[in-house]
Write a protein that holds these residues in place. Structure first.
Motif, PDB file in Angstrom:
ATOM      1  N   LEU A   7      51.767  -0.684  57.968  1.00  0.00           N
ATOM      2  CA  LEU A   7      52.928  -0.237  58.734  1.00  0.00           C
ATOM      3  C   LEU A   7      54.173  -0.143  57.864  1.00  0.00           C
ATOM      4  O   LEU A   7      54.914   0.848  57.900  1.00  0.00           O
ATOM      5  N   LEU A   8      54.410  -1.207  57.074  1.00  0.00           N
ATOM      6  CA  LEU A   8      55.615  -1.236  56.245  1.00  0.00           C
ATOM      7  C   LEU A   8      55.612  -0.148  55.181  1.00  0.00           C
ATOM      8  O   LEU A   8      56.672   0.397  54.817  1.00  0.00           O
ATOM      9  N   SER A   9      54.439   0.178  54.666  1.00  0.00           N
ATOM     10  CA  SER A   9      54.351   1.223  53.635  1.00  0.00           C
ATOM     11  C   SER A   9      54.190   2.612  54.241  1.00  0.00           C
ATOM     12  O   SER A   9      54.069   3.597  53.509  1.00  0.00           O
ATOM     13  N   ARG A  10      54.158   2.672  55.585  1.00  0.00           N
ATOM     14  CA  ARG A  10      53.982   3.919  56.319  1.00  0.00           C
ATOM     15  C   ARG A  10      52.667   4.609  55.968  1.00  0.00           C
ATOM     16  O   ARG A  10      52.554   5.834  56.036  1.00  0.00           O
ATOM     17  N   GLN A  11      51.683   3.806  55.597  1.00  0.00           N
ATOM     18  CA  GLN A  11      50.357   4.352  55.315  1.00  0.00           C
ATOM     19  C   GLN A  11      49.653   4.739  56.612  1.00  0.00           C
ATOM     20  O   GLN A  11      48.780   5.597  56.629  1.00  0.00           O
ATOM     21  N   ALA A  12      50.058   4.061  57.705  1.00  0.00           N
ATOM     22  CA  ALA A  12      49.489   4.359  59.020  1.00  0.00           C
ATOM     23  C   ALA A  12      50.506   3.982  60.087  1.00  0.00           C
ATOM     24  O   ALA A  12      51.311   3.060  59.906  1.00  0.00           O
ATOM     25  N   GLY A  13      50.478   4.693  61.199  1.00  0.00           N
ATOM     26  CA  GLY A  13      51.361   4.395  62.312  1.00  0.00           C
ATOM     27  C   GLY A  13      50.717   3.427  63.288  1.00  0.00           C
ATOM     28  O   GLY A  13      49.526   3.128  63.225  1.00  0.00           O
ATOM     29  N   ILE A  14      51.514   2.966  64.246  1.00  0.00           N
ATOM     30  CA  ILE A  14      51.043   1.961  65.184  1.00  0.00           C
ATOM     31  C   ILE A  14      49.899   2.488  66.047  1.00  0.00           C
ATOM     32  O   ILE A  14      48.945   1.760  66.344  1.00  0.00           O
ATOM     33  N   LEU A  15      49.960   3.757  66.466  1.00  0.00           N
ATOM     34  CA  LEU A  15      48.900   4.314  67.314  1.00  0.00           C
ATOM     35  C   LEU A  15      47.582   4.397  66.562  1.00  0.00           C
ATOM     36  O   LEU A  15      46.511   4.105  67.110  1.00  0.00           O
ATOM     37  N   ARG A  16      47.655   4.808  65.301  1.00  0.00           N
ATOM     38  CA  ARG A  16      46.431   4.899  64.494  1.00  0.00           C
ATOM     39  C   ARG A  16      45.829   3.513  64.288  1.00  0.00           C
ATOM     40  O   ARG A  16      44.599   3.338  64.400  1.00  0.00           O
ATOM     41  N   ILE A  17      46.659   2.550  63.987  1.00  0.00           N
ATOM     42  CA  ILE A  17      46.165   1.193  63.760  1.00  0.00           C
ATOM     43  C   ILE A  17      45.526   0.626  65.027  1.00  0.00           C
ATOM     44  O   ILE A  17      44.455   0.014  64.987  1.00  0.00           O
ATOM     45  N   LEU A  18      46.179   0.868  66.162  1.00  0.00           N
ATOM     46  CA  LEU A  18      45.625   0.361  67.422  1.00  0.00           C
ATOM     47  C   LEU A  18      44.309   1.047  67.781  1.00  0.00           C
ATOM     48  O   LEU A  18      43.372   0.395  68.264  1.00  0.00           O
ATOM     49  N   GLY A  39      35.586  -2.013  57.971  1.00  0.00           N
ATOM     50  CA  GLY A  39      36.098  -3.289  57.462  1.00  0.00           C
ATOM     51  C   GLY A  39      36.464  -4.236  58.586  1.00  0.00           C
ATOM     52  O   GLY A  39      36.142  -5.435  58.540  1.00  0.00           O
ATOM     53  N   LYS A  40      37.110  -3.695  59.616  1.00  0.00           N
ATOM     54  CA  LYS A  40      37.489  -4.538  60.761  1.00  0.00           C
ATOM     55  C   LYS A  40      36.267  -4.969  61.568  1.00  0.00           C
ATOM     56  O   LYS A  40      36.257  -6.054  62.148  1.00  0.00           O
ATOM     57  N   VAL A  41      35.255  -4.117  61.630  1.00  0.00           N
ATOM     58  CA  VAL A  41      34.020  -4.515  62.316  1.00  0.00           C
ATOM     59  C   VAL A  41      33.423  -5.750  61.638  1.00  0.00           C
ATOM     60  O   VAL A  41      33.042  -6.723  62.293  1.00  0.00           O
ATOM     61  N   LEU A  42      33.356  -5.727  60.315  1.00  0.00           N
ATOM     62  CA  LEU A  42      32.808  -6.874  59.581  1.00  0.00           C
ATOM     63  C   LEU A  42      33.682  -8.110  59.762  1.00  0.00           C
ATOM     64  O   LEU A  42      33.171  -9.211  59.983  1.00  0.00           O
ATOM     65  N   LEU A  43      34.991  -7.934  59.673  1.00  0.00           N
ATOM     66  CA  LEU A  43      35.897  -9.063  59.878  1.00  0.00           C
ATOM     67  C   LEU A  43      35.842  -9.558  61.324  1.00  0.00           C
ATOM     68  O   LEU A  43      36.099 -10.731  61.597  1.00  0.00           O
ATOM     69  N   GLY A  44      35.496  -8.653  62.245  1.00  0.00           N
ATOM     70  CA  GLY A  44      35.360  -9.052  63.641  1.00  0.00           C
ATOM     71  C   GLY A  44      34.033  -9.710  63.945  1.00  0.00           C
ATOM     72  O   GLY A  44      33.944 -10.608  64.788  1.00  0.00           O
ATOM     73  N   VAL A  45      32.969  -9.275  63.260  1.00  0.00           N
ATOM     74  CA  VAL A  45      31.643  -9.849  63.476  1.00  0.00           C
ATOM     75  C   VAL A  45      31.535 -11.235  62.837  1.00  0.00           C
ATOM     76  O   VAL A  45      30.827 -12.108  63.360  1.00  0.00           O
ATOM     77  N   ALA A  46      32.221 -11.456  61.716  1.00  0.00           N
ATOM     78  CA  ALA A  46      32.125 -12.747  61.018  1.00  0.00           C
ATOM     79  C   ALA A  46      32.403 -13.938  61.935  1.00  0.00           C
ATOM     80  O   ALA A  46      31.647 -14.915  61.931  1.00  0.00           O
ATOM     81  N   GLU A  93      42.129   2.441  65.696  1.00  0.00           N
ATOM     82  CA  GLU A  93      41.097   1.954  64.775  1.00  0.00           C
ATOM     83  C   GLU A  93      40.665   0.539  65.146  1.00  0.00           C
ATOM     84  O   GLU A  93      39.471   0.210  65.112  1.00  0.00           O
ATOM     85  N   GLY A  94      41.635  -0.281  65.506  1.00  0.00           N
ATOM     86  CA  GLY A  94      41.317  -1.652  65.906  1.00  0.00           C
ATOM     87  C   GLY A  94      40.481  -1.708  67.170  1.00  0.00           C
ATOM     88  O   GLY A  94      39.556  -2.526  67.287  1.00  0.00           O
ATOM     89  N   LEU A  95      40.789  -0.842  68.125  1.00  0.00           N
ATOM     90  CA  LEU A  95      40.022  -0.807  69.370  1.00  0.00           C
ATOM     91  C   LEU A  95      38.587  -0.368  69.108  1.00  0.00           C
ATOM     92  O   LEU A  95      37.637  -0.938  69.671  1.00  0.00           O
ATOM     93  N   ALA A 100      36.916  -0.746  66.315  1.00  0.00           N
ATOM     94  CA  ALA A 100      36.248  -1.852  65.618  1.00  0.00           C
ATOM     95  C   ALA A 100      35.893  -2.969  66.582  1.00  0.00           C
ATOM     96  O   ALA A 100      34.811  -3.568  66.506  1.00  0.00           O
ATOM     97  N   LEU A 101      36.807  -3.256  67.510  1.00  0.00           N
ATOM     98  CA  LEU A 101      36.558  -4.303  68.500  1.00  0.00           C
ATOM     99  C   LEU A 101      35.359  -3.965  69.375  1.00  0.00           C
ATOM    100  O   LEU A 101      34.506  -4.829  69.643  1.00  0.00           O
ATOM    101  N   CYS A 102      35.269  -2.729  69.810  1.00  0.00           N
ATOM    102  CA  CYS A 102      34.144  -2.313  70.666  1.00  0.00           C
ATOM    103  C   CYS A 102      32.821  -2.454  69.924  1.00  0.00           C
ATOM    104  O   CYS A 102      31.828  -2.961  70.481  1.00  0.00           O
ATOM    105  N   LEU A 103      32.794  -2.030  68.660  1.00  0.00           N
ATOM    106  CA  LEU A 103      31.560  -2.138  67.881  1.00  0.00           C
ATOM    107  C   LEU A 103      31.185  -3.599  67.641  1.00  0.00           C
ATOM    108  O   LEU A 103      29.999  -3.966  67.711  1.00  0.00           O
ATOM    109  N   SER A 104      32.184  -4.429  67.378  1.00  0.00           N
ATOM    110  CA  SER A 104      31.916  -5.860  67.166  1.00  0.00           C
ATOM    111  C   SER A 104      31.357  -6.505  68.430  1.00  0.00           C
ATOM    112  O   SER A 104      30.431  -7.325  68.375  1.00  0.00           O
ATOM    113  N   LEU A 105      31.917  -6.149  69.562  1.00  0.00           N
ATOM    114  CA  LEU A 105      31.452  -6.720  70.827  1.00  0.00           C
ATOM    115  C   LEU A 105      30.033  -6.268  71.160  1.00  0.00           C
ATOM    116  O   LEU A 105      29.273  -7.016  71.790  1.00  0.00           O
TER     117      LEU A 105
END
Length: 513
Positions: free
Chosen positions: A219-230, A189-196, A232-234, A236-241
């Motif tokens: 984060l607020l719902s504790r569905q994922a922690g900060i390390l996991r989010i970061l 999902g983040k790859v697509l939002l990053g490629v757009a 996953e984001g990294l 997605a960023l690499c794939l988008s680039l």
């Protein structure tokens, strides 16, 4: 069958299937026949920047646009904008052909696919009425969008919202699952939002807003922690680039030089107070829905954040109009119960009429000028004579069938004609300009000196209309498709020739002649 398995007495699966068939296929095809008929289409003022570029790529594999030769001289390999939209369109044109019909078909496919994706989002949220009216509300926005980057950018962005929706639903529900499917959904999902935004930079704010709200909610719902989010984001960023790097052929320095140079010449961007108002309205919808339909509220919050950021960055018409229509569709359907379906349908129908009534008027009351032969013959004679010939987007789309070789773009002509024509002083000896009455007196509303002085009839004849709703392209549509005028400076004077039932030539009077 229990009540939970039915919707208004109709089996849930059958109801969703019928809505998907109607809203995903039948209504888009009907809208295509009405809004995307080539001879009735309205070319966008920026089309001459993008269309020849994509068609050149389709034919030769080169990134170039001969119409931009005055403003961007010496460039053989264009990086003036991100290339992803132009590459995707070029691949389509390579298969379908490089003409106006193929261009309109590509625009229609972008509309139909974007509409279908949002229909799926609405069905996932159990908003059947919103899904049903999506193709009708979206269609008028694409009539005026032209061939801008946001066509494919918006498609990828909405697809990113769809892929991210299961993650949003889990975050809102407070589920803490760590399944691989959840991680894949987050990254893709983040790859697509990053490629757009790499297809259309104007979508950067909307992707950033959507990602920010989604991750804050996780984060607020504790569905994922900060390390996991970061992490996953990294990923997605690499794939988008990687996608971006391939699209520019790994020519990072040249892209940066050309893109920043072009951006420095742009008049877009800057603070937009109207966008702030829209962001507040989106946020208000999210607040109202927070207790009743929390996932819908979260989606509205994502769009509110995107619109707020866009107010300070780059806010383009198609993406902001789509976002506003999304909020209206889902918020109204979620806020009112089933017993209000007739009222909701009436409101959706009124919005559709308001957005499209000027185009219906144009299709019903405008008439063909039957001047194609005169205009094309005059153009070919000027090109063969070696004159510097400028054309506008209407001329390219409705008379030249996008075969603009030998011409230059009036919008991107450097000192002449300055994009928003205000003077003829830069029309050099021997230069010729083919321009439509709609461009000067319709789109530009006749406010500029050149528009007021060159037409023999001071009153611009337009079809019946309501005030502009979707910008200047949505009003002042001409009764005659399309009046064309030829301007030429000869022996210091500007000669004007109008093409229509008769061909007239006169000399422009006054100090600028």
């Amino acid at each position: 069958m229990n009540q939970a398995e039915t919707v208004n007495g109709t089996p849930r699966a059958l109801s969703a299937a019928w809505i998907l068939l109607i809203a995903g296929l039948i209504l888009p095809l009907l809208c295509g026949l009405i809004f995307f008929w080539p001879e009735h289409t309205i070319a966008n003022v920026d089309d001459l920047f993008f269309v020849p570029w994509a068609m050149e790529f389709a034919e030769s594999g080169r990134h170039s646009n001969s119409l931009l030769a005055v403003q961007f001289p010496g460039l053989e390999n264009y990086h003036l904008q991100p290339r992803l939209h132009l590459i995707l369109a070029g691949l389509f044109f390579g298969a379908a052909g490089t003409d106006t019909t193929s261009l309109v078909l590509f625009e229609f496919l972008c509309y139909a696919l974007t509409s279908l994706i949002f229909v799926l989002i609405c069905l996932k949220l159990n908003l059947r009425l919103a899904a049903l009216f999506t193709p009708l509300i979206f269609a008028p926005m694409y009539v005026v969008a032209g061939f801008r980057l946001e066509l494919t950018g918006a498609l990828i962005w909405v697809l990113g919202l769809l892929v991210s929706l299961p993650l949003l639903i889990k975050a809102v529900a407070g589920e803490r699952g760590r399944a691989r499917s959840t991680t894949a959904c987050s990254i893709f999902g983040k790859v697509l939002l990053g490629v757009a935004p790499l297809a259309a930079p104007a979508i950067f704010a909307w992707s950033l807003g959507a990602i920010a709200v989604l991750e804050i909610w996780r984060l607020l719902s504790r569905q994922a922690g900060i390390l996991r989010i970061l992490s996953e984001g990294l990923a997605a960023l690499c794939l988008s680039l990687i996608v971006f790097a391939v699209s520019i052929n790994f020519e990072f320095a040249e892209f940066l030089n050309q893109f920043t140079y072009h951006a420095s010449r742009s008049t877009g961007g800057g603070f937009n107070d109207e966008a702030i108002v829209r962001a507040v309205l989106f946020a208000a919808a999210a607040t109202v829905l927070f207790r009743k339909a929390r996932v819908v509220a979260a989606l509205c919050a994502m769009l509110a954040a995107g619109q707020f950021l866009a107010a300070f960055l780059h806010d383009k018409a198609l993406i902001r109009n789509l976002a506003a229509s999304m909020v209206f569709l889902v918020a109204l359907d979620a806020a009112l119960a089933v017993r209000w379906n007739k009222a909701k349908s009436a409101l959706y129908g009124v919005l559709f009429l308001v957005l499209s009534i000027n185009f219906f008027s144009f299709y019903l009351f405008s008439e063909d000028q039957h001047n194609r032969g005169q205009v094309v013959d005059a153009y070919l004679q000027d090109v063969e004579a070696g004159k510097r010939v400028f054309v506008d987007e209407t001329m390219a789309q409705h008379y030249l069938d996008q075969k603009t070789g030998g011409a230059l773009s009036w919008t991107w002509g450097g000192t002449f004609p300055k994009g928003r024509a205000t003077s003829l002083e830069d029309l050099q000896e021997g230069d010729v300009w083919f321009v439509s009455e709609y461009t000067l007196l319709g789109y530009l509303k006749g406010r500029h000196d050149v528009a007021r002085r060159v037409w023999s009839k001071p009153d611009y004849q337009r079809v019946p209309q309501i005030p502009c709703v979707l910008g200047r392209h949505s009003c002042n549509l001409p009764t005659e498709r399309w009046k064309i005028m030829r301007l030429e400076r000869e022996n210091g004077n500007v000669l004007i020739r109008e093409f229509g039932e008769s061909v007239e030539e006169r000399q422009l009077e006054g100090r600028e002649s």
